[in-house]
Design a protein around this motif. Structure first.
Motif, PDB file in Angstrom:
ATOM      1  N   ASP A   1       0.421  10.147 -15.030  1.00 40.31           N
ATOM      2  CA  ASP A   1       1.148   9.034 -14.416  1.00 40.31           C
ATOM      3  C   ASP A   1       1.036   9.104 -12.895  1.00 40.31           C
ATOM      4  O   ASP A   1       0.767   8.097 -12.231  1.00 40.31           O
ATOM      5  N   GLN A   2       1.266  10.277 -12.350  1.00 39.76           N
ATOM      6  CA  GLN A   2       1.224  10.443 -10.899  1.00 39.76           C
ATOM      7  C   GLN A   2      -0.182  10.190 -10.358  1.00 39.76           C
ATOM      8  O   GLN A   2      -0.344   9.580  -9.299  1.00 39.76           O
ATOM      9  N   ALA A   3      -1.193  10.652 -11.106  1.00 34.56           N
ATOM     10  CA  ALA A   3      -2.568  10.426 -10.664  1.00 34.56           C
ATOM     11  C   ALA A   3      -2.925   8.941 -10.689  1.00 34.56           C
ATOM     12  O   ALA A   3      -3.609   8.437  -9.776  1.00 34.56           O
TER      13      ALA A   3
ATOM     14  N   LEU B   1      -2.316   3.036  -5.546  1.00 39.59           N
ATOM     15  CA  LEU B   1      -1.858   2.823  -4.170  1.00 39.59           C
ATOM     16  C   LEU B   1      -3.009   2.967  -3.176  1.00 39.59           C
ATOM     17  O   LEU B   1      -3.085   2.233  -2.182  1.00 39.59           O
ATOM     18  N   LYS B   2      -3.905   3.875  -3.444  1.00 39.19           N
ATOM     19  CA  LYS B   2      -5.059   4.033  -2.551  1.00 39.19           C
ATOM     20  C   LYS B   2      -6.017   2.856  -2.697  1.00 39.19           C
ATOM     21  O   LYS B   2      -6.594   2.386  -1.705  1.00 39.19           O
TER      22      LYS B   2
ATOM     23  N   ASP C   1      -0.362   4.914   2.406  1.00 40.24           N
ATOM     24  CA  ASP C   1       0.339   5.410   3.599  1.00 40.24           C
ATOM     25  C   ASP C   1       1.800   4.993   3.634  1.00 40.24           C
ATOM     26  O   ASP C   1       2.587   5.542   4.408  1.00 40.24           O
ATOM     27  N   TRP C   2       2.195   4.028   2.822  1.00 46.75           N
ATOM     28  CA  TRP C   2       3.581   3.544   2.818  1.00 46.75           C
ATOM     29  C   TRP C   2       4.385   4.111   1.651  1.00 46.75           C
ATOM     30  O   TRP C   2       5.506   3.668   1.407  1.00 46.75           O
ATOM     31  N   ARG C   3       3.849   5.056   0.918  1.00 43.49           N
ATOM     32  CA  ARG C   3       4.436   5.463  -0.362  1.00 43.49           C
ATOM     33  C   ARG C   3       5.885   5.910  -0.259  1.00 43.49           C
ATOM     34  O   ARG C   3       6.646   5.812  -1.221  1.00 43.49           O
TER      35      ARG C   3
ATOM     36  N   LEU D   1       0.575  -5.294  -6.673  1.00 45.30           N
ATOM     37  CA  LEU D   1      -0.735  -5.200  -7.313  1.00 45.30           C
ATOM     38  C   LEU D   1      -0.997  -3.765  -7.760  1.00 45.30           C
ATOM     39  O   LEU D   1      -1.527  -3.533  -8.854  1.00 45.30           O
ATOM     40  N   ALA D   2      -0.607  -2.797  -6.923  1.00 47.19           N
ATOM     41  CA  ALA D   2      -0.765  -1.392  -7.300  1.00 47.19           C
ATOM     42  C   ALA D   2       0.032  -1.084  -8.565  1.00 47.19           C
ATOM     43  O   ALA D   2      -0.436  -0.351  -9.447  1.00 47.19           O
TER      44      ALA D   2
END
Length: 254
Positions: free
Chosen positions: A116-118, A124-125, A131-133, A150-151
């Motif tokens: 999930d994290q990956a 996001l990338k 950069d705003w995470r 969208l991410a």
């Protein structure tokens, strides 16, 4: 040709007004289909009906299975949705907003997995929002929020993605980034259906559905002359589609 989505006699009513009229439609799997038409043509209503978000008559089939027979969990695993002007809690971190796209893959008792994290990091990338995470969503501009939403949709990694006006508030470079992301999704075997106002961008799709007054008036390949004629017609021949250096461009009718 494999069919991802099919409608049979699809109809819908909003506020007492008929917005979709007996639509029979087949959308090919692993291709990008774009829905075009003037304001009020029924584009968003069609997309919401395909997603099961709008009450309707007739049938919607996902890979031959009636939408009405799928559980909410099954729908969430099959479909990623990006709606027009979606609201989201402004205090949520960007990371947490994107992680919402992974909820269908998690159980109530387990937190986010390494996968999930990956997936969230990759999404996001891909949308240039990494950069705003750690920032709250409420601190971002409209275009930045759209990239985060969208991410979230990308993080879901569903085989079907429906996007309503995904280019809203995006500047031209990020519109091009979105187009590249769509091509990446197609390369992975994802079926993409989008509603766009940007006709020039829509002409990059594989197929185009042209709507007018709640009906599908044409469905064909984006490069076909008949498709171009249908687009010009529903916009009252105020535009023309012209080939320029190997690309289709939209010009005013003079």
């Amino acid at each position: 040709m494999s069919i991802a989505l099919q409608t049979q006699g699809l109809g819908a009513t909003l506020a007492g007004r008929r917005v979709l009229h007996q639509i029979d439609l087949c959308i090919a799997a692993k291709r990008w289909t774009c829905v075009l038409g003037p304001n009020g043509a029924g584009k968003t209503s069609l997309l919401k009906a395909l997603a099961g978000l709008l009450p309707h008559t007739g049938q919607v089939l996902w890979q031959g299975q009636a939408l009405s027979t799928l559980t909410r969990q099954q729908r969430a695993l099959q479909l990623s949705w990006l709606g027009q002007g979606e609201a989201s809690t402004p205090d949520l971190r960007v990371w947490d907003v994107a992680m919402l796209g992974r909820l269908p893959h998690q159980t109530w008792l387990d937190g986010p997995s390494a996968q999930d994290q990956a997936m969230v990091e990759a999404a996001l990338k891909a949308t240039h929002a990494w950069d705003w995470r750690e920032r709250p969503l409420g601190e971002l501009s409209g275009g930045e929020r759209q990239r985060v939403l969208l991410a979230r949709a990308l993080a879901g990694n569903a085989p079907l993605m429906l996007m309503d006006e995904p280019l809203t508030n995006l500047d031209p470079p990020h519109q091009v980034d979105w187009l590249e992301q769509v091509h990446c999704l197609l390369a992975q075997g994802t079926t993409v259906v989008s509603v766009l106002h940007e006709i020039g961008m829509a002409l990059h799709a594989d197929d185009i559905v042209v709507m007018h007054e709640g009906q599908v008036v044409h469905h064909g390949a984006a490069g076909d002359a008949a498709t171009h004629a249908a687009i010009e017609s529903v916009f009252a021949h105020r535009i023309r589609i012209h080939a320029l250096k190997g690309q289709w461009v939209v010009l005013p009718r003079v």
